[in-house]
Design a protein around this motif. Structure first.
Motif, PDB file in Angstrom:
ATOM      1  N   PRO A   8      28.686  41.442  -6.315  1.00  0.00           N
ATOM      2  CA  PRO A   8      29.840  41.812  -5.488  1.00  0.00           C
ATOM      3  C   PRO A   8      29.440  42.600  -4.244  1.00  0.00           C
ATOM      4  CG  PRO A   8      30.341  42.155  -7.798  1.00  0.00           C
ATOM      5  CD  PRO A   8      28.869  41.838  -7.730  1.00  0.00           C
ATOM      6  N   GLY A   9      28.455  43.480  -4.389  1.00  0.00           N
ATOM      7  CA  GLY A   9      27.996  44.248  -3.238  1.00  0.00           C
ATOM      8  C   GLY A   9      27.358  43.368  -2.184  1.00  0.00           C
ATOM      9  N   SER A  10      26.619  42.371  -2.634  1.00  0.00           N
ATOM     10  CA  SER A  10      25.988  41.413  -1.727  1.00  0.00           C
ATOM     11  C   SER A  10      27.040  40.674  -0.913  1.00  0.00           C
ATOM     12  CB  SER A  10      25.156  40.418  -2.541  1.00  0.00           C
ATOM     13  OG  SER A  10      24.761  39.320  -1.758  1.00  0.00           O
ATOM     14  N   LYS A  11      28.098  40.234  -1.583  1.00  0.00           N
ATOM     15  CA  LYS A  11      29.158  39.507  -0.889  1.00  0.00           C
ATOM     16  C   LYS A  11      29.897  40.415   0.090  1.00  0.00           C
ATOM     17  CE  LYS A  11      33.060  36.398  -1.619  1.00  0.00           C
ATOM     18  NZ  LYS A  11      33.895  35.698  -2.630  1.00  0.00           N
ATOM     19  N   ALA A  12      30.139  41.652  -0.316  1.00  0.00           N
ATOM     20  CA  ALA A  12      30.853  42.593   0.549  1.00  0.00           C
ATOM     21  C   ALA A  12      30.087  42.825   1.849  1.00  0.00           C
ATOM     22  CB  ALA A  12      31.077  43.912  -0.182  1.00  0.00           C
ATOM     23  N   LEU A  13      28.766  42.937   1.748  1.00  0.00           N
ATOM     24  CA  LEU A  13      27.954  43.147   2.946  1.00  0.00           C
ATOM     25  C   LEU A  13      28.075  41.969   3.902  1.00  0.00           C
ATOM     26  CD1 LEU A  13      25.744  44.658   4.578  1.00  0.00           C
ATOM     27  CD2 LEU A  13      24.091  43.285   3.318  1.00  0.00           C
ATOM     28  N   MET A  14      27.906  40.740   3.366  1.00  0.00           N
ATOM     29  CA  MET A  14      27.961  39.575   4.237  1.00  0.00           C
ATOM     30  C   MET A  14      29.361  39.364   4.801  1.00  0.00           C
ATOM     31  SD  MET A  14      26.627  37.242   5.967  1.00  0.00           S
ATOM     32  CE  MET A  14      24.913  37.373   5.463  1.00  0.00           C
ATOM     33  N   LYS A  15      30.393  39.665   4.017  1.00  0.00           N
ATOM     34  CA  LYS A  15      31.766  39.532   4.506  1.00  0.00           C
ATOM     35  C   LYS A  15      31.996  40.485   5.682  1.00  0.00           C
ATOM     36  CE  LYS A  15      35.334  38.898   1.913  1.00  0.00           C
ATOM     37  NZ  LYS A  15      36.360  39.049   0.854  1.00  0.00           N
ATOM     38  N   ASN A  44      13.661  48.045  -2.121  1.00  0.00           N
ATOM     39  CA  ASN A  44      14.259  47.864  -0.805  1.00  0.00           C
ATOM     40  C   ASN A  44      15.341  46.792  -0.859  1.00  0.00           C
ATOM     41  OD1 ASN A  44      12.579  49.700   0.470  1.00  0.00           O
ATOM     42  ND2 ASN A  44      11.026  48.178   0.907  1.00  0.00           N
ATOM     43  N   PHE A  45      16.350  46.949  -0.052  1.00  0.00           N
ATOM     44  CA  PHE A  45      17.353  45.923   0.158  1.00  0.00           C
ATOM     45  C   PHE A  45      17.066  45.248   1.494  1.00  0.00           C
ATOM     46  CE2 PHE A  45      21.034  47.766  -2.511  1.00  0.00           C
ATOM     47  CZ  PHE A  45      20.705  46.936  -3.556  1.00  0.00           C
ATOM     48  N   GLY A  46      17.367  43.989   1.610  1.00  0.00           N
ATOM     49  CA  GLY A  46      17.181  43.330   2.896  1.00  0.00           C
ATOM     50  C   GLY A  46      17.796  41.956   2.917  1.00  0.00           C
ATOM     51  N   LEU A  47      18.059  41.472   4.100  1.00  0.00           N
ATOM     52  CA  LEU A  47      18.462  40.084   4.282  1.00  0.00           C
ATOM     53  C   LEU A  47      17.193  39.255   4.329  1.00  0.00           C
ATOM     54  CD1 LEU A  47      21.289  40.439   6.959  1.00  0.00           C
ATOM     55  CD2 LEU A  47      21.553  39.879   4.552  1.00  0.00           C
ATOM     56  N   VAL A  48      17.121  38.218   3.524  1.00  0.00           N
ATOM     57  CA  VAL A  48      15.911  37.401   3.479  1.00  0.00           C
ATOM     58  C   VAL A  48      16.232  35.950   3.803  1.00  0.00           C
ATOM     59  CG1 VAL A  48      14.782  38.895   1.794  1.00  0.00           C
ATOM     60  CG2 VAL A  48      16.155  36.963   0.997  1.00  0.00           C
ATOM     61  N   SER A  49      15.246  35.267   4.363  1.00  0.00           N
ATOM     62  CA  SER A  49      15.386  33.851   4.701  1.00  0.00           C
ATOM     63  C   SER A  49      14.023  33.189   4.574  1.00  0.00           C
ATOM     64  CB  SER A  49      15.920  33.692   6.127  1.00  0.00           C
ATOM     65  OG  SER A  49      15.016  34.259   7.060  1.00  0.00           O
ATOM     66  N   MET A  96      20.273  32.087   3.927  1.00  0.00           N
ATOM     67  CA  MET A  96      19.983  33.514   3.813  1.00  0.00           C
ATOM     68  C   MET A  96      20.483  34.053   2.481  1.00  0.00           C
ATOM     69  SD  MET A  96      20.979  36.534   6.511  1.00  0.00           S
ATOM     70  CE  MET A  96      19.681  36.026   7.655  1.00  0.00           C
ATOM     71  N   SER A  97      19.895  35.178   2.096  1.00  0.00           N
ATOM     72  CA  SER A  97      20.365  35.909   0.929  1.00  0.00           C
ATOM     73  C   SER A  97      20.176  37.394   1.155  1.00  0.00           C
ATOM     74  CB  SER A  97      19.586  35.484  -0.317  1.00  0.00           C
ATOM     75  OG  SER A  97      20.029  36.225  -1.448  1.00  0.00           O
ATOM     76  N   PHE A  98      20.894  38.164   0.360  1.00  0.00           N
ATOM     77  CA  PHE A  98      20.721  39.609   0.345  1.00  0.00           C
ATOM     78  C   PHE A  98      19.981  39.945  -0.924  1.00  0.00           C
ATOM     79  CE2 PHE A  98      22.504  43.909  -0.694  1.00  0.00           C
ATOM     80  CZ  PHE A  98      21.970  44.560   0.396  1.00  0.00           C
ATOM     81  N   SER A  99      18.853  40.591  -0.810  1.00  0.00           N
ATOM     82  CA  SER A  99      18.016  40.780  -1.992  1.00  0.00           C
ATOM     83  C   SER A  99      17.455  42.177  -2.089  1.00  0.00           C
ATOM     84  CB  SER A  99      16.859  39.781  -1.953  1.00  0.00           C
ATOM     85  OG  SER A  99      15.936  40.045  -2.985  1.00  0.00           O
ATOM     86  N   GLY A 100      17.530  42.730  -3.301  1.00  0.00           N
ATOM     87  CA  GLY A 100      16.759  43.901  -3.644  1.00  0.00           C
ATOM     88  C   GLY A 100      15.566  43.369  -4.413  1.00  0.00           C
TER      89      GLY A 100
END
Length: 206
Positions: free
Chosen positions: A159-166, A126-131, A198-202
């Protein structure tokens, strides 16, 4: 503890099996195998890779040795393995993004899909924003409201993580400070230590 906010997706693990079909392949494997992982030890990909290596060692009758080569969202390892002799003894386990997304968004990621042979999908994450569990938000809407007037610190894993947050930041007017990490282990430590928001994590989440 950390909490999984919205945004779910699929994390595909690729096993790039480099070999040439020939008569000499009949006695494969006759020596130890190297399994490259494009992230630091301790993260989700590394954990799954070590379980896989143990099973492969038992089934193949040869030692499968883990080699961690973190960098560029898995692309560093993918580039290295793609240039190795195609004899079946250099494998890579990476997320699909290392040979798809990364090569289109990172000019240093010079790899062609044709340079790796796909063997199969090992797992779906799963992908998700985590905190951190103590963070004052539980949904993306609450996060956006909390972020107003602040600069959010965000762990950059790929790079995909950064693109999502941007994208989120541009849509919602959020100011973001990107903190680099080389894998899930780094991300977890930064989150648990409350060094980032926060982070974006698989990966594997409770």
């Amino acid at each position: 503890m950390f909490k999984l906010n919205f945004l779910r997706g699929i994390f595909l693990l690729l096993l790039g099996f480099l070999f040439s079909i020939s008569s000499s392949f009949a006695d494969y494997p006759n020596k130890p195998i190297k399994l490259y992982i494009g992230y630091k030890a301790g993260g989700g990909t590394d954990t799954v890779g070590r379980v896989l290596a143990k099973v492969m060692s038992k089934e193949l009758g040869q030692q499968v040795n883990i080699i961690n080569k973190p960098g560029a969202g898995g692309c560093v390892a993918a580039m290295q393995v793609s240039k190795m002799k195609p004899d079946g003894y250099s494998l890579i386990m990476d997320p699909s993004s290392s040979v798809t997304w990364a090569r289109h968004t990172n000019p240093k990621c010079k790899i062609k899909v044709s340079e790796l042979d796909y063997v199969g999908t090992i797992a779906q994450f799963n992908f998700g924003l985590v905190s951190h569990v103590s963070a004052p938000y539980n949904t993306i809407e609450e996060f956006v409201e909390w972020s107003k007037g602040k600069t959010v610190s965000y762990v950059l894993l790929s790079p995909g993580s950064k693109a999502l947050m941007k994208y989120i930041a541009a849509e919602k007017g959020i100011k973001v400070n990107y903190v680099p990490a080389k894998g899930g282990a780094d991300m977890i430590q930064l989150i648990l230590g409350k060094q980032v928001d926060m982070s974006f994590s698989g990966g594997i989440h409770r």
